[in-house]
Scaffold this motif. Structure first.
Motif, PDB file in Angstrom:
ATOM      1  N   VAL A 134      13.183  22.609 139.672  1.00  0.00           N
ATOM      2  CA  VAL A 134      13.165  24.050 139.944  1.00  0.00           C
ATOM      3  C   VAL A 134      12.366  24.860 138.939  1.00  0.00           C
ATOM      4  N   ALA A 135      12.090  24.302 137.755  1.00  0.00           N
ATOM      5  CA  ALA A 135      11.313  25.044 136.758  1.00  0.00           C
ATOM      6  C   ALA A 135      10.688  24.084 135.763  1.00  0.00           C
ATOM      7  N   THR A 136       9.525  24.485 135.240  1.00  0.00           N
ATOM      8  CA  THR A 136       8.864  23.719 134.184  1.00  0.00           C
ATOM      9  C   THR A 136       8.191  24.697 133.241  1.00  0.00           C
ATOM     10  N   GLY A 137       8.099  24.329 131.993  1.00  0.00           N
ATOM     11  CA  GLY A 137       7.502  25.248 131.039  1.00  0.00           C
ATOM     12  C   GLY A 137       7.142  24.589 129.730  1.00  0.00           C
ATOM     13  N   LEU A 138       6.641  25.416 128.836  1.00  0.00           N
ATOM     14  CA  LEU A 138       6.211  24.996 127.519  1.00  0.00           C
ATOM     15  C   LEU A 138       6.746  26.000 126.505  1.00  0.00           C
ATOM     16  N   THR A 146      12.887  30.087 118.631  1.00  0.00           N
ATOM     17  CA  THR A 146      11.786  30.088 119.596  1.00  0.00           C
ATOM     18  C   THR A 146      10.823  31.202 119.231  1.00  0.00           C
ATOM     19  N   THR A 147       9.534  30.900 119.214  1.00  0.00           N
ATOM     20  CA  THR A 147       8.532  31.941 118.976  1.00  0.00           C
ATOM     21  C   THR A 147       7.827  32.342 120.274  1.00  0.00           C
ATOM     22  N   GLU A 148       7.842  31.432 121.262  1.00  0.00           N
ATOM     23  CA  GLU A 148       7.190  31.742 122.538  1.00  0.00           C
ATOM     24  C   GLU A 148       7.601  30.693 123.553  1.00  0.00           C
ATOM     25  N   PHE A 149       7.761  31.118 124.817  1.00  0.00           N
ATOM     26  CA  PHE A 149       7.898  30.134 125.883  1.00  0.00           C
ATOM     27  C   PHE A 149       7.483  30.734 127.209  1.00  0.00           C
ATOM     28  N   LYS A 150       7.036  29.850 128.082  1.00  0.00           N
ATOM     29  CA  LYS A 150       6.634  30.233 129.430  1.00  0.00           C
ATOM     30  C   LYS A 150       7.319  29.283 130.380  1.00  0.00           C
ATOM     31  N   LEU A 151       7.883  29.846 131.439  1.00  0.00           N
ATOM     32  CA  LEU A 151       8.594  29.036 132.414  1.00  0.00           C
ATOM     33  C   LEU A 151       8.075  29.367 133.803  1.00  0.00           C
TER      34      LEU A 151
END
Length: 147
Positions: free
Chosen positions: A131-135, A84-89
């Motif tokens: 409960v959560a969503t992200g990219l 993983t290089t980046e994620f937002k949740l």
């Protein structure tokens, strides 16, 4: 229509998942592996909660991160691994229930970088609560033996 995954690809995902100390420590398990999509499940345990009794956001995020990583890995060639290089949740609702289910879906599989959509649902008495969503952005790296 996407062809089904080969038994070798499924075995590669399962072997890699078993090698993850954190997922083993949390008690997570693979619920489904499909081309460009992986679903992970985390049964409830009191040790996974925060001070109000909900699943801790750290565990929720770790489960989502791994689901996305393995979804990307289903589309990578043999000999490649994933980081993983980046994620937002975004946390949408309190994560409470019998288990969490995280789904990672590939939005774009690139030669170097891939992007995945992450969704986490809490399962409680037959109901599913988002409960959560992200990219997430991931990079394919040459496979190497663990040190």
């Amino acid at each position: 229509m996407t062809p089904p995954l080969s038994p070798q690809t499924i075995a590669r995902i399962e072997d890699s998942f078993r090698a993850q100390g954190l997922m083993r420590h949390l008690g997570a398990e693979i619920a489904a592996i499909r081309p460009g999509e992986v679903v992970l499940r985390l049964p409830f345990r009191p040790e996974l909660t925060q001070q109000m009794g909900y699943f801790h956001a750290g565990g929720t995020a770790a489960l989502a991160d791994s689901a996305g990583g393995y979804a990307a890995l289903t589309l990578f060639p043999d000999g490649q691994d994933v980081l993983t290089t980046e994620f937002k949740l975004n946390l949408l609702n309190p994560a409470q229930g019998d288990a969490l289910e995280a789904t990672g879906r590939v939005v774009k599989s690139g030669r170097t970088l891939s992007v995945c959509q992450l969704d986490v649902h809490a399962l409680r008495e037959g109901a599913r609560v988002h409960v959560a969503t992200g990219l997430q952005t991931l990079i394919g790296v040459a496979l190497r033996a663990p040190s």
